[in-house]
Scaffold this active site. Structure first.
Site, short mmCIF file in Angstrom:
data_model
loop_
_atom_site.label_atom_id
_atom_site.label_comp_id
_atom_site.label_asym_id
_atom_site.label_seq_id
_atom_site.Cartn_x
_atom_site.Cartn_y
_atom_site.Cartn_z
N ASP A 1 -5.62 18.61 -15.12
CA ASP A 1 -5.90 17.23 -15.50
C ASP A 1 -5.53 17.11 -16.98
OD1 ASP A 1 -7.07 14.91 -16.50
OD2 ASP A 1 -8.83 15.02 -15.21
N TYR B 1 -14.21 16.90 -16.26
CA TYR B 1 -14.70 15.51 -16.31
C TYR B 1 -15.85 15.35 -15.30
CZ TYR B 1 -14.54 10.43 -15.96
OH TYR B 1 -14.87 9.11 -15.95
N ARG C 1 0.83 -1.21 0.00
CA ARG C 1 0.00 0.00 0.00
C ARG C 1 0.86 1.25 0.00
NH1 ARG C 1 -1.71 1.91 4.33
NH2 ARG C 1 -2.31 -0.03 5.33
#
Ligand SMILES: *Cc1c(COP(=O)(O)O)cnc(C)c1O
Length: 394
Positions: free
Chosen positions: A180, A108, A55
């Protein structure tokens, strides 16, 4: 022979080889064993490089991150489980209750939703403005604005944001600029060269390119921001799977070849569609009739990308007839696959909007977005042109 039942539970050492594998090995291991507490300490203190628990990081994510860093011209980027995980890590890592965020009004869909529905629950205020107009973004700023989030080319209307104007504003006001870059990709535009503080990708799309993995990437040019994003991602469990990273790395080897081919195809398809009597308009950044053509030329040069949109004459009936007449082109709401895909915003990404709000964006029932793939362009032009004719013959 009789030893087998006793030793089978022991991990088998990796076979020694005088030669090395050519392909990046896949390392699904969740944990990494250390020699002793001193060496574990050295790792945690950053004196020795190594992995502890997947992780927190693993080799397949690291190999992929360094490759995308190279494309974006940065260092220390992080791979996370999806593009939305990259958006989440950025917001949760860099914002606190009381902050305000301004987003481009055509972000988005899930990023819009995150800003509308999720951030306010945690005390972060949000508002939206048109990123093609730096003045509109400026008007939306407040004393507590901490971040501006934009995409260079909007989905699905392909409007081009005034990133230089917005970056100048962000710099003067000491506000973080997050870009982005999924749609445009570093092949066409490198946001860090234009004043971005943070760059986000949905690796799922063009970078991985084969619609078989969901992954994200986030990089910040300030080391303290990188650490904040990393710690948040690890704590909230936005971890990517090693196998997905391995697949994405495999896809990335052909990214530039795929991108260039798809972009050439898109430019030719855009011109062919514009010739069709059945289309009302075609949107593609390098075409002189594009509403932001000058800015596109300044920021992207000759790069138009692989995305185009067009409007079919006629309403929903023509749209239905059109997709039915293109059996080899997937009518599927994604982008960046090696194969061409079609999406119909009125029934998918923009279905929650009222017809008036859609009309305001120029999205009618005949509006389609095409993510152009790498097929032979003649096949594409022939199939799509034929479908336009079939759909619009009266
Ligand atoms: C798809 C997409 C995302 C979200 O990425 P996922 O990998 O699907 O989570 C974010 N931004 C843009 C521009 C996208 O196209």
């Amino acid at each position: 022979m009789s030893d087998t039942p006793k030793t089978i539970v022991r991990r088998t050492p990796w076979p020694v080889s005088a030669s090395r594998p050519v392909v990046t090995p896949l390392s699904p291991s969740v944990v990494y064993a250390s020699a002793d507490p001193d060496s574990l300490d050295a790792q945690y203190e950053g004196e020795a490089h190594g992995y502890t628990y997947a992780r927190e990081g693993h080799p397949n994510a690291e190999v992929l991150a360094r490759k995308i860093d190279g494309l974006e011209g940065t260092e220390g980027g992080l791979i996370v489980g999806s593009g939305m995980a990259a958006v989440t890590a950025t917001f949760l890592g860099l914002l606190k209750a009381g902050d305000h965020v301004v987003g481009g009004d055509q972000l988005y869909g899930r990023s819009l939703r995150m800003m509308n529905e999720e951030l306010p629950r945690f005390g972060v205020a949000t508002s939206f403005a048109d990123p093609t107009d730096a003045g509109a973004i400026e008007q939306a700023l407040r004393p507590e604005t901490r971040m501006i989030v934009v995409e260079l080319v909007s989905n699905p209307t392909l409007r081009v944001a005034d990133i230089p104007g917005i970056a100048a504003l962000a710099q003067v006001r000491d506000i973080l600029l997050v870009v982005d870059n999924t749609f445009t990709t570093p092949r066409a535009f490198k946001p860090f060269e234009h004043g971005a503080d943070v760059v986000i990708h949905s690796v799922t799309k063009l970078l991985a390119g084969h619609s078989d993995v969901t992954l994200g990437y986030v990089a910040a040019n300030d080391a303290a921001h990188r650490k904040a994003i990393y710690d948040t991602a690890v704590t909230t469990g936005l971890t990517p799977s090693p196998f997905d990273c391995w697949l994405a790395e495999r896809g990335l080897y052909s990214f530039e070849l795929r991108y260039d081919r798809a972009e050439q195809n898109a430019a030719q398809l855009a011109d062919a569609l514009a010739e069709q009597p059945g289309t009302a308009r075609v949107l593609y950044p390098t075409r002189p009739d594009h509403p932001d053509h000058n800015r596109a030329t300044t920021l992207l040069g000759p790069r138009g990308g692989n995305m185009l949109s067009f409007e079919l004459k006629g309403g929903r009936a023509a749209a239905n007839a059109f997709t039915q007449a293109c059996p080899n082109i997937a009518f599927a709401p994604t982008l960046g696959d090696i194969g061409t895909t079609l999406s119909h915003p009125a029934s998918s990404s923009h279905r929650a909007l009222t017809p008036e709000a859609r009309a305001g964006l120029g999205i009618s029932e005949g509006f389609f977005r095409v993510s152009v793939g790498v097929e032979p362009v003649e096949l594409l032009i022939e199939e799509i042109s034929r479908a336009v004719r079939i759909a619009t013959e009266t």
